[in-house]
Write a protein that holds these residues in place. Sequence first.
Motif, PDB file in Angstrom:
ATOM      1  N   PRO A  78     -33.283 -36.211  23.960  1.00 62.10           N
ATOM      2  CA  PRO A  78     -33.304 -35.398  25.182  1.00 62.10           C
ATOM      3  C   PRO A  78     -34.713 -35.101  25.709  1.00 62.10           C
ATOM      4  O   PRO A  78     -34.870 -34.767  26.878  1.00 62.10           O
ATOM      5  CB  PRO A  78     -32.602 -34.102  24.768  1.00 62.10           C
ATOM      6  N   GLU A  79     -35.699 -35.232  24.856  1.00 61.80           N
ATOM      7  CA  GLU A  79     -37.067 -34.923  25.269  1.00 61.80           C
ATOM      8  C   GLU A  79     -37.843 -36.151  25.748  1.00 61.80           C
ATOM      9  O   GLU A  79     -39.021 -36.054  26.052  1.00 61.80           O
ATOM     10  CB  GLU A  79     -37.792 -34.257  24.106  1.00 61.80           C
ATOM     11  N   LEU A  80     -37.164 -37.278  25.808  1.00 67.53           N
ATOM     12  CA  LEU A  80     -37.814 -38.531  26.187  1.00 67.53           C
ATOM     13  C   LEU A  80     -37.228 -39.080  27.486  1.00 67.53           C
ATOM     14  O   LEU A  80     -36.031 -38.948  27.725  1.00 67.53           O
ATOM     15  CB  LEU A  80     -37.652 -39.568  25.074  1.00 67.53           C
ATOM     16  N   PRO A  81     -38.075 -39.736  28.300  1.00 69.66           N
ATOM     17  CA  PRO A  81     -37.597 -40.276  29.583  1.00 69.66           C
ATOM     18  C   PRO A  81     -37.077 -41.713  29.487  1.00 69.66           C
ATOM     19  O   PRO A  81     -37.128 -42.451  30.453  1.00 69.66           O
ATOM     20  CB  PRO A  81     -38.862 -40.211  30.447  1.00 69.66           C
ATOM     21  N   PHE A  82     -36.624 -42.113  28.310  1.00 70.92           N
ATOM     22  CA  PHE A  82     -36.105 -43.462  28.159  1.00 70.92           C
ATOM     23  C   PHE A  82     -34.868 -43.452  27.280  1.00 70.92           C
ATOM     24  O   PHE A  82     -34.479 -42.426  26.734  1.00 70.92           O
ATOM     25  CB  PHE A  82     -37.169 -44.449  27.650  1.00 70.92           C
TER      26      PHE A  82
END
Length: 87
Positions: A33-37
């Motif tokens: 959830p904390e990553l944009p991928f």
Amino acid sequence: MELSRSDFQILNVLKEHQCTNYQESMTLQEIIPELPFSRVTAYKRLKKLCDMGYTAKGCQAEQADTYYILDKGIKAVDIKDMADLED
């Protein structure tokens, strides 16, 4: 092999959550959830970071692997110039 922007994002998440040892680690599900991928990209990057010695697998969380950042990963996050990492 150089670290990518995605690699640094993963290392930063682990460092920010103080996942620095075998017991204090995060599952892939907690990291995503904390990553944009995507999940697939996160998994491949984590595997690469483990193989390169920046992260390691922690204790099992039920049936999921967990990951934590090693000293080499912390040093990578803290440096300003990649040339310094190779010293």
